[in-house]
Design a protein around this motif. Sequence first.
Motif, short mmCIF file in Angstrom:
data_model
loop_
_atom_site.label_atom_id
_atom_site.label_comp_id
_atom_site.label_asym_id
_atom_site.label_seq_id
_atom_site.Cartn_x
_atom_site.Cartn_y
_atom_site.Cartn_z
N ARG A 40 -3.52 -11.57 3.37
CA ARG A 40 -2.39 -11.66 4.55
C ARG A 40 -3.27 -10.48 5.32
NH1 ARG A 40 3.15 -9.62 1.93
NH2 ARG A 40 3.59 -11.32 0.62
N ALA A 41 -2.99 -10.86 6.83
CA ALA A 41 -3.68 -10.04 7.76
C ALA A 41 -3.43 -8.56 7.80
CB ALA A 41 -3.27 -10.67 9.19
N GLU A 42 -1.90 -8.13 7.52
CA GLU A 42 -1.46 -7.01 7.37
C GLU A 42 -2.09 -6.04 6.40
OE1 GLU A 42 2.44 -5.92 5.95
OE2 GLU A 42 2.91 -8.15 5.72
N ALA A 43 -2.56 -6.81 5.22
CA ALA A 43 -3.29 -6.25 3.89
C ALA A 43 -4.64 -5.81 4.23
CB ALA A 43 -3.05 -6.83 2.89
N CYS A 44 -5.50 -6.82 4.95
CA CYS A 44 -6.67 -6.66 5.52
C CYS A 44 -6.77 -5.60 6.25
CB CYS A 44 -7.11 -7.93 6.17
SG CYS A 44 -9.03 -8.26 6.38
N ASP A 45 -5.89 -5.37 7.41
CA ASP A 45 -6.03 -4.45 8.08
C ASP A 45 -5.74 -3.16 7.49
OD1 ASP A 45 -6.52 -5.72 10.74
OD2 ASP A 45 -4.26 -6.28 10.94
N ALA A 46 -4.91 -3.14 6.69
CA ALA A 46 -4.78 -1.80 6.03
C ALA A 46 -5.87 -1.38 5.25
CB ALA A 46 -3.39 -1.97 4.89
N LEU A 47 -6.46 -2.14 4.42
CA LEU A 47 -7.80 -1.90 3.72
C LEU A 47 -8.85 -1.30 4.71
CD1 LEU A 47 -8.61 -1.91 0.79
CD2 LEU A 47 -9.53 -4.00 1.04
N LEU A 48 -8.88 -2.17 5.69
CA LEU A 48 -10.12 -1.82 6.67
C LEU A 48 -9.81 -0.28 7.31
CD1 LEU A 48 -10.94 -5.14 8.10
CD2 LEU A 48 -12.15 -4.11 6.43
N ARG A 49 -8.42 -0.20 7.51
CA ARG A 49 -8.23 1.32 8.12
C ARG A 49 -8.62 2.57 7.12
NH1 ARG A 49 -3.73 -1.47 10.39
NH2 ARG A 49 -2.27 -0.83 8.65
N TRP A 50 -8.38 1.94 5.89
CA TRP A 50 -8.80 3.08 4.86
C TRP A 50 -10.28 3.30 4.83
CZ3 TRP A 50 -11.78 1.24 0.60
CH2 TRP A 50 -11.87 2.34 -0.32
N PHE A 57 0.83 -1.28 0.02
CA PHE A 57 -0.10 0.19 0.02
C PHE A 57 0.83 1.26 -0.01
CE2 PHE A 57 -2.56 -3.39 1.24
CZ PHE A 57 -4.11 -2.86 1.26
N LEU A 58 0.74 2.19 -0.82
CA LEU A 58 1.35 3.52 -0.88
C LEU A 58 1.02 4.21 0.48
CD1 LEU A 58 0.79 4.40 -4.60
CD2 LEU A 58 2.85 3.79 -3.53
N ASP A 59 0.00 4.06 0.93
CA ASP A 59 -0.27 5.09 2.16
C ASP A 59 0.10 4.29 3.58
OD1 ASP A 59 -2.26 3.54 1.89
OD2 ASP A 59 -4.11 5.04 2.33
N GLN A 60 0.31 3.02 3.46
CA GLN A 60 0.76 2.48 4.79
C GLN A 60 1.70 1.14 4.61
OE1 GLN A 60 -3.06 1.11 6.81
NE2 GLN A 60 -4.25 1.92 5.17
N GLN A 61 2.49 0.85 5.87
CA GLN A 61 3.43 -0.02 5.52
C GLN A 61 2.94 -1.27 5.59
OE1 GLN A 61 6.86 0.56 5.15
NE2 GLN A 61 6.09 2.60 4.80
N ALA A 62 2.03 -1.73 4.70
CA ALA A 62 1.55 -3.08 4.52
C ALA A 62 1.79 -3.70 3.12
CB ALA A 62 0.14 -2.82 4.98
#
Length: 487
Positions: free
Chosen positions: A431-441, A377-382
């Motif tokens: 991936r858990a980190e990607a799922c978290d990043a998307l849901l944070r957005w 993700f460009l806006d998150q470290q994921a």
Amino acid sequence: MSALMIQGTTSDAGKSTVVAALCRWLARQGVSVAPFKPQNMALNSAVTVEGGEIGRSTALQALACGLEPENDMNPVLLKPQTDVGAQVILRGQVHGNMQALDYHRFKAEARETVMAAWQSLRRRYDVIIVEGAGSPAEINLRENDIANMGFAEAADIPVVLVGDIDRGGVFAQLVGTMALLSPSEQARVKGFVINRFRGDLGLLQDGLDWLEEYAQRPVLGVLPYLQDLMLDAEDSVQQAGQEEGDGLFRVVIPALPRMSNHNDFDPLRLHPRVALRFARDPEKAGPADLVILPGSKHTRSDLTWLEQSGWPEYLDRHLRYGGKLLGICGGFQMLGRSVSDPEAVEGEAGETRALSYLDFDTRLASNKTLLEVEGGFLDQQAGFSGYEIHNGLSQGPAFDRPWLTLDGHPVGAESRDGQIRGCYIHGLMDRAEACDALLRWAGLPPSEAPAPDYRAHRLTQLDRLADSVEANLDTAKLHQWLFTLKG
């Protein structure tokens, strides 16, 4: 090489899970085992190591074996585009579009592809567990059959017949199926498995004894109904309107008529803070924090369905109230201005106006992109890993605002206000980190509890299946059938 074919009395009798269970059970013993499904009809597919495409359930079975999916594991894949037509994929690559009657005549030629893939696999693995399709008793499909007994006879392998007791009438299923087989096919059936049993096994014993006496074949065992088992499905999705999960963060997915790769959203079904709903009627969808437009095997016809069903009004209202909107693959194409199909890749040639939330146009073409991808993700470290399966190209100013990166190259598109995003990547949330990043957005507040690791979940579920084989099937007889009945 040894082989065993699992056939079912009906579609969704549990063939896919039984094959996955046997593959996992054998792999845990150190056996060199691979899955094989001669012909599959499904809209859920996966990318192979060769850059081809096979059914998603067969890819799951490869994972059960500890293998990467290969084209030869599912040499014929049919992806329905209409009620009477499908895209035909042979050994991972698109062969063309066919109407049902045309494909029925083509099966004699497809048999050569199936047998070539079979010979390739049998040279490389010690055991192959084969999965049938539908039922072997479908009289209208028996000519040039490559999916069930036609293949078993050609490959000269034994068969186990699976019946689903959860649907009721399992003894009629099994006996009726046997009655409709030819004498040589009947002789090929070595025994039965009863699947998805709930209750006291003692109450079933009289029926099992009768079946063995009547059919003169053993019941290999009774597999219990495994609560909360969730694995990659070929096509079936939860009933539209049914909500899964009791989380406070609401995700709504329009249940498109030609929805594909809905496994993309299994991580959300598992997420403890998410309530996921597939909906056909926007009036019954309810409010949402995030709406996702899923993949589609016929983007233009599904766009027409969205329009006629009233979804644009729902989406406009959702965005006015600050909700987020995500499009994946075909759903991403729907977010643009138009989708054109000059080569009639998905149906009749023509152009369809899209939702016009993002400034780009899509032109479908016969060349198909099949890639396994990794990025961030460009806006998150994921980071994420996933795959692309799509026809054609999307172009326009919207791509000047990417939100993902693949191999250092920016991809995807985002609206100026950040409410809308889209990309071609399936499996984005595995991936858990990607799922978290998307849901944070999308607006889900951070939490100490991360999203579930979907790959770890799949392996755990496969081990549950293998444990069930160990506990409930006659494993001594299984070994006898596998290692003395040569295919």
